[in-house]
Every structure is written in C-alpha cells, then in structure tokens.
Design a protein around this motif. Structure first.
Motif, PDB file in Angstrom:
ATOM      1  N   GLY A  87      58.391   4.313  77.452  1.00 51.14           N
ATOM      2  CA  GLY A  87      59.308   3.789  76.441  1.00 51.14           C
ATOM      3  C   GLY A  87      58.629   2.823  75.494  1.00 51.14           C
ATOM      4  O   GLY A  87      58.819   2.887  74.269  1.00 51.14           O
ATOM      5  N   ALA A  88      57.824   1.909  76.043  1.00 48.26           N
ATOM      6  CA  ALA A  88      57.118   0.956  75.185  1.00 48.26           C
ATOM      7  C   ALA A  88      56.144   1.669  74.254  1.00 48.26           C
ATOM      8  O   ALA A  88      56.051   1.345  73.064  1.00 48.26           O
ATOM      9  CB  ALA A  88      56.383  -0.073  76.046  1.00 48.26           C
ATOM     10  N   GLY A  89      55.413   2.657  74.794  1.00 50.52           N
ATOM     11  CA  GLY A  89      54.478   3.399  73.956  1.00 50.52           C
ATOM     12  C   GLY A  89      55.180   4.163  72.851  1.00 50.52           C
ATOM     13  O   GLY A  89      54.716   4.189  71.702  1.00 50.52           O
ATOM     14  N   TYR A  90      56.311   4.768  73.172  1.00 47.20           N
ATOM     15  CA  TYR A  90      57.062   5.511  72.156  1.00 47.20           C
ATOM     16  C   TYR A  90      57.550   4.590  71.044  1.00 47.20           C
ATOM     17  O   TYR A  90      57.456   4.921  69.846  1.00 47.20           O
ATOM     18  CB  TYR A  90      58.246   6.215  72.810  1.00 47.20           C
ATOM     19  CG  TYR A  90      59.174   6.893  71.819  1.00 47.20           C
ATOM     20  CD1 TYR A  90      58.836   8.115  71.247  1.00 47.20           C
ATOM     21  CD2 TYR A  90      60.378   6.287  71.455  1.00 47.20           C
ATOM     22  CE1 TYR A  90      59.676   8.727  70.337  1.00 47.20           C
ATOM     23  CE2 TYR A  90      61.222   6.894  70.541  1.00 47.20           C
ATOM     24  CZ  TYR A  90      60.870   8.116  69.986  1.00 47.20           C
ATOM     25  OH  TYR A  90      61.703   8.712  69.091  1.00 47.20           O
ATOM     26  N   VAL A 237      61.900  -4.658  66.647  1.00 47.31           N
ATOM     27  CA  VAL A 237      61.843  -4.284  68.063  1.00 47.31           C
ATOM     28  C   VAL A 237      60.503  -3.638  68.401  1.00 47.31           C
ATOM     29  O   VAL A 237      59.880  -3.940  69.418  1.00 47.31           O
ATOM     30  CB  VAL A 237      63.008  -3.346  68.408  1.00 47.31           C
ATOM     31  CG1 VAL A 237      62.915  -2.894  69.863  1.00 47.31           C
ATOM     32  CG2 VAL A 237      64.343  -4.039  68.166  1.00 47.31           C
ATOM     33  N   GLY A 238      60.034  -2.757  67.546  1.00 51.29           N
ATOM     34  CA  GLY A 238      58.742  -2.119  67.774  1.00 51.29           C
ATOM     35  C   GLY A 238      57.594  -3.109  67.716  1.00 51.29           C
ATOM     36  O   GLY A 238      56.648  -3.027  68.499  1.00 51.29           O
ATOM     37  N   LEU A 239      57.671  -4.072  66.805  1.00 53.28           N
ATOM     38  CA  LEU A 239      56.632  -5.094  66.729  1.00 53.28           C
ATOM     39  C   LEU A 239      56.649  -5.958  67.982  1.00 53.28           C
ATOM     40  O   LEU A 239      55.601  -6.388  68.467  1.00 53.28           O
ATOM     41  CB  LEU A 239      56.834  -5.949  65.479  1.00 53.28           C
ATOM     42  CG  LEU A 239      56.603  -5.223  64.146  1.00 53.28           C
ATOM     43  CD1 LEU A 239      57.035  -6.092  62.981  1.00 53.28           C
ATOM     44  CD2 LEU A 239      55.137  -4.837  64.002  1.00 53.28           C
ATOM     45  N   GLY A 240      57.840  -6.227  68.506  1.00 54.95           N
ATOM     46  CA  GLY A 240      57.920  -6.963  69.773  1.00 54.95           C
ATOM     47  C   GLY A 240      57.289  -6.184  70.910  1.00 54.95           C
ATOM     48  O   GLY A 240      56.612  -6.757  71.773  1.00 54.95           O
ATOM     49  N   ALA A 241      57.496  -4.864  70.918  1.00 57.54           N
ATOM     50  CA  ALA A 241      56.846  -4.036  71.930  1.00 57.54           C
ATOM     51  C   ALA A 241      55.333  -4.073  71.777  1.00 57.54           C
ATOM     52  O   ALA A 241      54.588  -4.086  72.761  1.00 57.54           O
ATOM     53  CB  ALA A 241      57.359  -2.596  71.834  1.00 57.54           C
ATOM     54  N   LEU A 242      54.844  -4.085  70.528  1.00 57.47           N
ATOM     55  CA  LEU A 242      53.403  -4.184  70.292  1.00 57.47           C
ATOM     56  C   LEU A 242      52.853  -5.512  70.805  1.00 57.47           C
ATOM     57  O   LEU A 242      51.763  -5.568  71.367  1.00 57.47           O
ATOM     58  CB  LEU A 242      53.119  -4.028  68.797  1.00 57.47           C
ATOM     59  CG  LEU A 242      51.651  -4.065  68.378  1.00 57.47           C
ATOM     60  CD1 LEU A 242      50.898  -2.896  68.990  1.00 57.47           C
ATOM     61  CD2 LEU A 242      51.528  -4.015  66.859  1.00 57.47           C
ATOM     62  N   VAL A 243      53.611  -6.584  70.631  1.00 53.52           N
ATOM     63  CA  VAL A 243      53.213  -7.889  71.165  1.00 53.52           C
ATOM     64  C   VAL A 243      53.129  -7.841  72.688  1.00 53.52           C
ATOM     65  O   VAL A 243      52.203  -8.387  73.300  1.00 53.52           O
ATOM     66  CB  VAL A 243      54.210  -8.977  70.710  1.00 53.52           C
ATOM     67  CG1 VAL A 243      53.958 -10.297  71.437  1.00 53.52           C
ATOM     68  CG2 VAL A 243      54.119  -9.179  69.209  1.00 53.52           C
ATOM     69  N   PHE A 244      54.095  -7.171  73.310  1.00 53.23           N
ATOM     70  CA  PHE A 244      54.099  -7.065  74.772  1.00 53.23           C
ATOM     71  C   PHE A 244      52.869  -6.320  75.275  1.00 53.23           C
ATOM     72  O   PHE A 244      52.213  -6.750  76.225  1.00 53.23           O
ATOM     73  CB  PHE A 244      55.373  -6.344  75.227  1.00 53.23           C
ATOM     74  CG  PHE A 244      55.427  -6.082  76.705  1.00 53.23           C
ATOM     75  CD1 PHE A 244      55.767  -7.082  77.587  1.00 53.23           C
ATOM     76  CD2 PHE A 244      55.123  -4.824  77.210  1.00 53.23           C
ATOM     77  CE1 PHE A 244      55.809  -6.850  78.956  1.00 53.23           C
ATOM     78  CE2 PHE A 244      55.162  -4.578  78.565  1.00 53.23           C
ATOM     79  CZ  PHE A 244      55.508  -5.602  79.439  1.00 53.23           C
ATOM     80  N   VAL A 245      52.527  -5.207  74.627  1.00 55.53           N
ATOM     81  CA  VAL A 245      51.361  -4.430  75.051  1.00 55.53           C
ATOM     82  C   VAL A 245      50.072  -5.208  74.792  1.00 55.53           C
ATOM     83  O   VAL A 245      49.162  -5.243  75.629  1.00 55.53           O
ATOM     84  CB  VAL A 245      51.341  -3.070  74.322  1.00 55.53           C
ATOM     85  CG1 VAL A 245      50.065  -2.303  74.653  1.00 55.53           C
ATOM     86  CG2 VAL A 245      52.565  -2.241  74.720  1.00 55.53           C
TER      87      VAL A 245
END
Length: 356
Positions: A87-90, A237-245
């Motif tokens: 999910g995070a990658g997507y 939201v996607g940028l937040g996921a990028l921060v998480f990764v």
C-alpha cells in the motif's frame, strides 16, 4: 647473568600488537564483505528477512501469546507486512507519477531564475538545455533500448528477491524459538552461552532500531501530512508516505523526501507556501532529532550521527541504495556484539539478572 635487553621498547611492542590485531580484524571484515558481495543473490534476501523479522517480531510474539499457532501467526504477520509495504509503495508511486510534471516544471523555473539573475554566460534559456538533452537522448536511444532486456531481468530479480525474503521472514518468525538451540549447536565447545548472548544482543539492537525507526517514521509522516494538507499541497498523503519510507535511511532519506515535498508545494502553490512547507519539514526534523530519537531510541540504539553517516557512505559504496538501507542496522548489530564481548570481558563471573 645479564638479561638481554628487548630490541623495541614496550610502547612500540604494544603498538605493533594492536596494529596486528587491527589488520587481522580488517582482513576478516574485508573478506566477509567480499563474500557478501559475491553471494549477494543469496545474502540479500537473508538480510532483508532478518530486518523483517526484527520489525514483525513483537507482533508475532503477541499473537503466539494469545494462543495462536506459530505458523498461523507467522502467516498473518507476513500478510500484514505485504499489505502495508504494498500500500505504501502504491501510494508513493501514484503521487510521484501525478506530481512528477509539476516537480520538473518547478525545477526548470528555478534554473531559469538562476540563469536570469546571475547572468550566466553561454546559457540563453533552460528550454535550450532541454532541447539539447532531448537530442542527446535520441542520439543514444538505440543504446538505451538495447538495455531493455537487462532492465526486465533486473525487475524479475527484484521480485524474486522480495518473494524469497518474505518466505524467509515467515520461517524465521515461525522457528525463532529454535534460535538458541542452533547457537549452541554451531558454536565451538564451551562458547555456546557466549554466542547465544551475542546473537541476542545483536538481534535486540536491530529490533530496537527497526521498531524505533518505524515509530518515528509514523510520527514524522503524520505531522508532515497534516501540515501539507493544511497548506493545500496536492498529494499530501503520498508525500507523507514518501517521508515514512525515506525514514529508514537516516538523514539522507529525510532530506530527499522533505525536498520533494517542498518542490511540489513550490510548483503548485508558489514561493510563500513552499517556505511554509519548508518550515513544517524543518520543525518535524527538529522534533525528531531533539525529542523523538532521544526518548524512543535511547535504550535500544545509541549511535553518533557521524558514525551513522560513515555507515551510510560505506553501505552506498558497497551495495548502493540497498547498502544504505542495511548499513545502520548491521552497524547497530555490530555494536551490540561488541557490547556483549566487553561485558563478558569486564565481568565473566558476574551473575546476570534474569528477566521477568
């Protein structure tokens, strides 16, 4: 009867002895790194599986403590890992595809501003640079197309590595209760307890790093996502996921993900909102460096930032991005082993208090 005087003074002999030890250790480490690189196809899934086991170990132990079968618990834990990582990658890929044009546009505008204001000789327009780059790409297009087969092979190799790492994670979780017996079985006679203690300390260090980093990454991603949503930045939201990764690569990952967020804000909302986005990113990084890391990771991993940067550089030189991902956990495991050896050397006869 006269005693023969040593050829070298005591200080020189001690220095030579330590140099010999350092050379021996360096040689062993160099051979180990060479073997890992030569056998990277087999070593990489094992290392990734160990990281996955360290991250998912608490979840698996919680399930088994509630009377869930070990195999079922390992399967459920791995399924949760696939769902979260997939999910995070997507989300990350989707937001990068959607905002990639905006980022390129903002970079062109920034480059043109630098050319215009600093009057760089010999460069008339950014569009000329883009046209030249396009011509160069077309000139070598046949060469790039010829590498398509190798690119497909690389994707297949990555998929195979991921699947093998997932299967190994399942087996490591399911059979983790047999690790102590294995340590005693493979260790030389009389050193089984020490090998088991070093293995436990190394795994605890890696587990602490993965658990602490994941918790900090969640807080960073949440705070930055909320800040970007308030500022109206697209793809928050996607940028937040990028921060998480990116949080799993200390310092460098935070810098790259924060820069991407600021560039997206600059491209869509202008300079003022981009500065506010930069303020949000810097505030979150200050919170992480001065509050979250000292509180969350103080009892698990204590590594100086300079040591982290050296480990990242060494990992990047050996295995690129994958080496940067694995460098800090491996370094933490090494420090755990060294700490156990020092404890054994300082007090081999002291009783170690048992846990609850």
């Amino acid at each position: 009867m006269s005693t023969r005087k040593p050829l070298l003074p005591d200080v020189a002999r001690r220095t030579a002895a330590w140099c010999g030890v350092l050379l021996l250790v360096a040689g062993v480490v160099a051979v180990a790194v060479w073997l890992c690189v030569a056998l990277k196809t087999a070593v990489t899934p094992v290392l990734l599986a160990l990281l996955g086991t360290a991250l998912l170990g608490p979840v698996h132990r919680w399930l088994t403590a509630h009377k869930v079968n070990r195999s079922v618990a390992a399967g459920l834990t791995c399924a949760a890992l696939v769902a979260v990582v997939g999910g995070a990658g997507y989300i990350v890929v989707t937001v990068m595809v959607d905002t990639g044009g905006q980022i390129v546009k903002s970079l062109k505008e920034a480059a043109q501003w630098v050319i215009d204001h600093f009057d760089i000789a010999g460069v008339a327009d950014v569009d000329d640079l883009a046209d030249n780059a396009k011509t160069l790409f077309e000139k070598f297009g046949a060469s790039a197309a010829g590498g398509l087969l190798s690119g497909i092979s690389l994707v297949g190799s990555l998929v195979a590595t991921a699947v093998l790492a997932l299967l190994l994670t399942f087996f490591f979780l399911r059979d983790s209760d047999r690790a102590a017996h294995l340590a005693h079985a493979v260790a030389p006679r009389g050193t089984g307890a020490l090998v088991e203690a070093m293995g436990r300390r190394a795994f605890e260090a890696v587990e602490g790093f993965m658990r602490g980093t994941t918790f900090i990454a969640l807080i960073d991603a949440f705070c930055i996502t909320v800040g970007l949503l308030i500022l109206g930045v697209p793809g928050a939201v996607g940028l937040g996921a990028l921060v998480f990764v990116g949080a799993y690569i200390p310092y460098l990952g935070a810098f790259i993900s924060g820069a991407v967020a600021v560039l997206v804000a600059l491209a869509d909302q202008g300079l003022v909102i981009a500065l506010w986005a930069l303020g949000v990113v810097l505030a979150v990084q200050v919170l992480e460096g001065h509050v979250l890391q000292p509180v969350i990771q103080s009892r698990t991993v204590q590594m100086h930032p300079a040591m982290v940067m050296i480990a990242l550089t060494a990992g990047a030189s050996v295995a690129g991005l994958l080496g940067m991902l694995l460098a800090v956990p491996l370094c933490a495991a090494g420090f755990g082993v060294i700490g156990e050896l020092r404890r054994e050397a300082d007090g081999p006869g002291e009783a170690v208090p048992e846990g609850p």
